[in-house]
Design a protein around this motif. Structure first.
Motif, PDB file in Angstrom:
ATOM      1  N   GLN A 136       0.833  -1.204   0.000  1.00 11.62           N
ATOM      2  CA  GLN A 136       0.000   0.000   0.000  1.00 11.62           C
ATOM      3  C   GLN A 136       0.868   1.256   0.000  1.00 11.62           C
ATOM      4  O   GLN A 136       0.587   2.216  -0.722  1.00 11.62           O
ATOM      5  CB  GLN A 136      -0.942  -0.008   1.222  1.00 11.62           C
ATOM      6  N   MET A 137       1.949   1.242   0.765  1.00  9.18           N
ATOM      7  CA  MET A 137       2.864   2.384   0.827  1.00  9.18           C
ATOM      8  C   MET A 137       3.515   2.603  -0.542  1.00  9.18           C
ATOM      9  O   MET A 137       3.652   3.737  -1.003  1.00  9.18           O
ATOM     10  CB  MET A 137       3.947   2.135   1.892  1.00  9.18           C
ATOM     11  N   LYS A 138       3.894   1.511  -1.191  1.00  7.34           N
ATOM     12  CA  LYS A 138       4.511   1.584  -2.532  1.00  7.34           C
ATOM     13  C   LYS A 138       3.528   2.217  -3.514  1.00  7.34           C
ATOM     14  O   LYS A 138       3.898   3.091  -4.304  1.00  7.34           O
ATOM     15  CB  LYS A 138       4.907   0.185  -2.997  1.00  7.34           C
ATOM     16  N   LYS A 139       2.280   1.783  -3.468  1.00  9.14           N
ATOM     17  CA  LYS A 139       1.267   2.300  -4.379  1.00  9.14           C
ATOM     18  C   LYS A 139       1.088   3.809  -4.193  1.00  9.14           C
ATOM     19  O   LYS A 139       1.066   4.568  -5.156  1.00  9.14           O
ATOM     20  CB  LYS A 139      -0.049   1.562  -4.157  1.00  9.14           C
ATOM     21  N   VAL A 140       0.973   4.241  -2.920  1.00 11.87           N
ATOM     22  CA  VAL A 140       0.797   5.662  -2.614  1.00 11.87           C
ATOM     23  C   VAL A 140       2.020   6.448  -3.079  1.00 11.87           C
ATOM     24  O   VAL A 140       1.898   7.516  -3.697  1.00 11.87           O
ATOM     25  CB  VAL A 140       0.549   5.863  -1.095  1.00 11.87           C
ATOM     26  N   PHE A 141       3.197   5.925  -2.794  1.00 12.31           N
ATOM     27  CA  PHE A 141       4.441   6.601  -3.181  1.00 12.31           C
ATOM     28  C   PHE A 141       4.531   6.774  -4.695  1.00 12.31           C
ATOM     29  O   PHE A 141       4.843   7.856  -5.182  1.00 12.31           O
ATOM     30  CB  PHE A 141       5.648   5.797  -2.663  1.00 12.31           C
ATOM     31  N   GLU A 142       4.254   5.713  -5.443  1.00 15.89           N
ATOM     32  CA  GLU A 142       4.339   5.787  -6.920  1.00 15.89           C
ATOM     33  C   GLU A 142       3.310   6.757  -7.490  1.00 15.89           C
ATOM     34  O   GLU A 142       3.592   7.473  -8.444  1.00 15.89           O
ATOM     35  CB  GLU A 142       4.189   4.396  -7.529  1.00 15.89           C
ATOM     36  N   MET A 143       2.127   6.768  -6.910  1.00 14.07           N
ATOM     37  CA  MET A 143       1.106   7.708  -7.386  1.00 14.07           C
ATOM     38  C   MET A 143       1.551   9.150  -7.132  1.00 14.07           C
ATOM     39  O   MET A 143       1.317  10.030  -7.962  1.00 14.07           O
ATOM     40  CB  MET A 143      -0.234   7.421  -6.702  1.00 14.07           C
ATOM     41  N   SER A 144       2.202   9.362  -5.989  1.00 20.30           N
ATOM     42  CA  SER A 144       2.656  10.701  -5.633  1.00 20.30           C
ATOM     43  C   SER A 144       3.859  11.133  -6.467  1.00 20.30           C
ATOM     44  O   SER A 144       3.848  12.208  -7.066  1.00 20.30           O
ATOM     45  CB  SER A 144       3.016  10.731  -4.145  1.00 20.30           C
ATOM     46  N   ARG A 145       4.895  10.311  -6.494  1.00 21.07           N
ATOM     47  CA  ARG A 145       6.155  10.702  -7.128  1.00 21.07           C
ATOM     48  C   ARG A 145       6.205  10.421  -8.628  1.00 21.07           C
ATOM     49  O   ARG A 145       6.687  11.243  -9.390  1.00 21.07           O
ATOM     50  CB  ARG A 145       7.333   9.993  -6.450  1.00 21.07           C
ATOM     51  N   ASN A 146       5.758   9.290  -9.046  1.00 21.41           N
ATOM     52  CA  ASN A 146       5.892   8.912 -10.464  1.00 21.41           C
ATOM     53  C   ASN A 146       4.758   9.460 -11.335  1.00 21.41           C
ATOM     54  O   ASN A 146       4.962   9.791 -12.490  1.00 21.41           O
ATOM     55  CB  ASN A 146       5.987   7.399 -10.614  1.00 21.41           C
ATOM     56  N   GLN A 147       3.553   9.497 -10.748  1.00 20.47           N
ATOM     57  CA  GLN A 147       2.415   9.973 -11.538  1.00 20.47           C
ATOM     58  C   GLN A 147       2.099  11.440 -11.262  1.00 20.47           C
ATOM     59  O   GLN A 147       1.273  12.036 -11.937  1.00 20.47           O
ATOM     60  CB  GLN A 147       1.187   9.098 -11.254  1.00 20.47           C
ATOM     61  N   GLY A 148       2.733  12.004 -10.207  1.00 18.60           N
ATOM     62  CA  GLY A 148       2.565  13.426  -9.901  1.00 18.60           C
ATOM     63  C   GLY A 148       1.201  13.788  -9.347  1.00 18.60           C
ATOM     64  O   GLY A 148       0.762  14.936  -9.447  1.00 18.60           O
ATOM     65  N   MET A 149       0.525  12.809  -8.764  1.00 19.74           N
ATOM     66  CA  MET A 149      -0.817  13.074  -8.229  1.00 19.74           C
ATOM     67  C   MET A 149      -0.716  13.788  -6.876  1.00 19.74           C
ATOM     68  O   MET A 149       0.224  13.559  -6.113  1.00 19.74           O
ATOM     69  CB  MET A 149      -1.589  11.749  -8.066  1.00 19.74           C
TER      70      MET A 149
END
Length: 195
Positions: A136-149
């Motif tokens: 779950q932490m990985k998913k949130v992190f990727e959405m924040s950093r990689n997708q710029g959400m």
């Protein structure tokens, strides 16, 4: 004594234009040494001076019908040697500049290649650490950093609160900083290294 050595340059060039090999031989014997000295004074290289003069005489023989000499033949030959020496110098300068630029390119190429390899290695390391985060932490992190959400958008998409998203992002950054070291972590945050 042959009959040609008594002829003037004008007579020799007239015979040369008609393809008279004896006239060409006389011109060669009459001027080779003087032209060689003239070339050597400028080039300071015996082999290059010899090549310049031989090339000139080859040109004279091959283009004998087209050569239009309006000055003394000796003046024409001296000017031709001077021009060939000058051209040779330009070619030599260009060759030196080309070789220098090639050395610089190779040196930069090695540096760039080295940097690309290091960047790839760091990217693999970062990717490995991101993948090691809890799901779950990985998913949130990727959405924040990689997708710029934004935190709000992530919270809405995952059906959780913004506070939870913010906390997950902070924890993931803390974990990555401790695993990767401050330098790599900073490079990653600045966008200089991408996983």
């Amino acid at each position: 004594m042959n009959a040609y050595n008594a002829l003037s340059d004008y007579d020799l060039t007239s015979l040369l234009k008609e393809g008279d090999k004896g006239a060409f031989t006389e011109i060669y014997q009459r001027y080779f040494r003087l032209l060689y000295i003239h070339a050597f004074k400028r080039l300071k290289d015996e082999e290059e001076a010899t090549d310049v003069v031989h090339d000139l005489f080859e040109f004279v023989w091959l283009k004998r019908e087209q050569i239009d000499i309006t000055t003394k033949f000796s003046s024409y030959l001296y000017a031709a040697v001077r021009n060939r020496v000058f051209t040779l110098g330009l070619r030599s300068d260009r060759k030196i500049r080309y070789l220098d630029s090639l050395k610089d390119f190779i040196a930069r190429g090695e540096f760039i290649t080295d940097m690309m390899i290091r960047e790839r290695e760091l990217s693999v390391m970062i990717e490995k650490e991101i993948n090691a985060l809890p799901p779950q932490m990985k998913k949130v992190f990727e959405m924040s950093r990689n997708q710029g959400m934004s935190h709000k958008d992530i919270a809405e998409e995952l059906g959780t609160s913004e506070h939870t998203v913010r906390t997950q992002v902070k924890k993931s950054l803390r974990i990555l900083r401790s695993k990767l070291g401050i330098v790599i972590y900073t490079l990653y945050l600045l966008g200089l290294i991408k996983p």
